[in-house]
Design an enzyme around this catalytic site. Sequence first.
Site, PDB file in Angstrom:
ATOM      1  CG  MET A  30      -1.884  -1.211   1.158  1.00  0.00           C
ATOM      2  SD  MET A  30      -3.402  -0.959   2.075  1.00  0.00           S
ATOM      3  CE  MET A  30      -2.768  -0.738   3.717  1.00  0.00           C
ATOM      4  CG  HIS A  34       8.536  -0.003   6.249  1.00  0.00           C
ATOM      5  ND1 HIS A  34       8.802  -1.350   6.219  1.00  0.00           N
ATOM      6  CD2 HIS A  34       7.208   0.102   6.501  1.00  0.00           C
ATOM      7  CE1 HIS A  34       7.719  -2.032   6.465  1.00  0.00           C
ATOM      8  NE2 HIS A  34       6.713  -1.177   6.626  1.00  0.00           N
ATOM      9  CD  GLU A  35      15.988  -0.983   4.384  1.00  0.00           C
ATOM     10  OE1 GLU A  35      16.369  -2.130   4.132  1.00  0.00           O
ATOM     11  OE2 GLU A  35      16.162  -0.036   3.603  1.00  0.00           O
ATOM     12  N   GLY A  36      11.177  -3.000   5.497  1.00  0.00           N
ATOM     13  CA  GLY A  36      10.435  -4.267   5.466  1.00  0.00           C
ATOM     14  C   GLY A  36       9.961  -4.570   4.049  1.00  0.00           C
ATOM     15  CG  HIS A  37       6.938  -2.134   2.219  1.00  0.00           C
ATOM     16  ND1 HIS A  37       6.844  -1.039   3.038  1.00  0.00           N
ATOM     17  CD2 HIS A  37       5.721  -2.723   2.230  1.00  0.00           C
ATOM     18  CE1 HIS A  37       5.617  -0.961   3.527  1.00  0.00           C
ATOM     19  NE2 HIS A  37       4.917  -1.964   3.064  1.00  0.00           N
ATOM     20  CD  GLN A  61      -6.130  -3.751   2.655  1.00  0.00           C
ATOM     21  OE1 GLN A  61      -5.995  -4.155   1.511  1.00  0.00           O
ATOM     22  NE2 GLN A  61      -5.178  -3.898   3.572  1.00  0.00           N
ATOM     23  CE  LYS A 150       3.988  -4.807  10.510  1.00  0.00           C
ATOM     24  NZ  LYS A 150       2.611  -4.600  11.003  1.00  0.00           N
ATOM     25  CD  GLN A 154      -1.966  -8.809   4.364  1.00  0.00           C
ATOM     26  OE1 GLN A 154      -2.809  -7.933   4.466  1.00  0.00           O
ATOM     27  NE2 GLN A 154      -0.727  -8.537   4.000  1.00  0.00           N
TER      28      GLN A 154
HETATM   29  O1  PAF Z   1      -0.202  -5.803   3.580  1.00  0.00           O
HETATM   30  C1  PAF Z   1      -0.584  -4.879   2.829  1.00  0.00           C
HETATM   31  O2  PAF Z   1       0.101  -3.878   2.599  1.00  0.00           O
HETATM   32  C2  PAF Z   1      -1.965  -4.991   2.195  1.00  0.00           C
HETATM   33  O3  PAF Z   1      -2.862  -5.625   3.033  1.00  0.00           O
HETATM   34  C3  PAF Z   1      -1.940  -5.670   0.808  1.00  0.00           C
HETATM   35  C4  PAF Z   1      -1.468  -7.114   0.915  1.00  0.00           C
HETATM   36  C5  PAF Z   1      -1.024  -4.896  -0.124  1.00  0.00           C
HETATM   37  C6  PAF Z   1      -3.347  -5.687   0.213  1.00  0.00           C
HETATM   38  O4  PAF Z   1      -3.849  -4.401   0.061  1.00  0.00           O
END
Ligand code: PAF
Length: 281
Positions: A30, A34-37, A61, A150, A154
């Site tokens: 979304m 950050h470093e995690g992504h 969501q 984390k 999900q």
């Molecule tokens: O984890 C997220 O950033 C969101 O839930 C995702 C998986 C991109 C879905 O919108």
Amino acid sequence: MKTETTIQGLSASLSPARSARKIIGFVPTMGNLHEGHLNLVREARKLCDVVVVSIFVNPIQFGPNEDFENYPRTLEQDSRLLADVGCDIVFAPTVEQMYGNKPRFTNISVSDITNDLCGLQRPGHFDGVAVVVTKLFNIVQPNFAFFGQKDYQQLAVIRQFVRDLNIPLEVIGVPITRAEDGLALSSRNGYLTEEQRKIAPTIFQSLKAAEQELHNGVSLVEVLENIKHTLTQVGFIVDYVEARTPELQKIEEFNQNVILFIAAKLGTTRLIDNLQVKQTV
Ligand code: PAF
């Protein structure tokens, strides 16, 4: 690195890779990276020929009182970071591009494992995630998709519907990236005041203390109570502190590997974290 904002544009950009049977890796986000992504992208880079990252703040969501409107949108900064870690294509669609302007009558709802933990406090949240992730999978058609551990619940939900619906890709879970003081990286950490940021690592500290207690023979019930007590004392409003098996089933005793889950609020910011504690016998 290319940026595409339409489904058609993305398909055109991916078409040569598909024709050449290249391995496509996909990291849905979304934004406000950050470093995690970036670690998810680095993992994708290792396994795949082409890496696509989506940046889409998914309205369905978010609950009515959640932070959809205020969720940080930082596309320019995100694009610079993604270029540096070797992303090939950024897919940043509008809400209209993703959902069109006709009503949607289809939902994707994963039962059982969405009934508690974050599912209790955020009704409809995982349905919204399942719908958008399925749409993104259909649009990108990746071979591999990468998600952080984390958001463990999900990740479990996504693994479940991918299996149930025979979606032809492999889901890869990537370990949590933490700040030096142990705080799990999250876009929502940016909402914390300076004071709250100093308190926030207590979540990880309490998980590590719990791990030690479990290995010392303290009962699971007592360990969970101790975490709640520690968090409440430093000013958290605890949403839940729970223990589950890695498959998210309830567990009463530490007689197999267990995952400890925390969701707690500091002011208005809700933080989540988890830690797997392994049976050593
Ligand atoms: O984890 C997220 O950033 C969101 O839930 C995702 C998986 C991109 C879905 O919108």
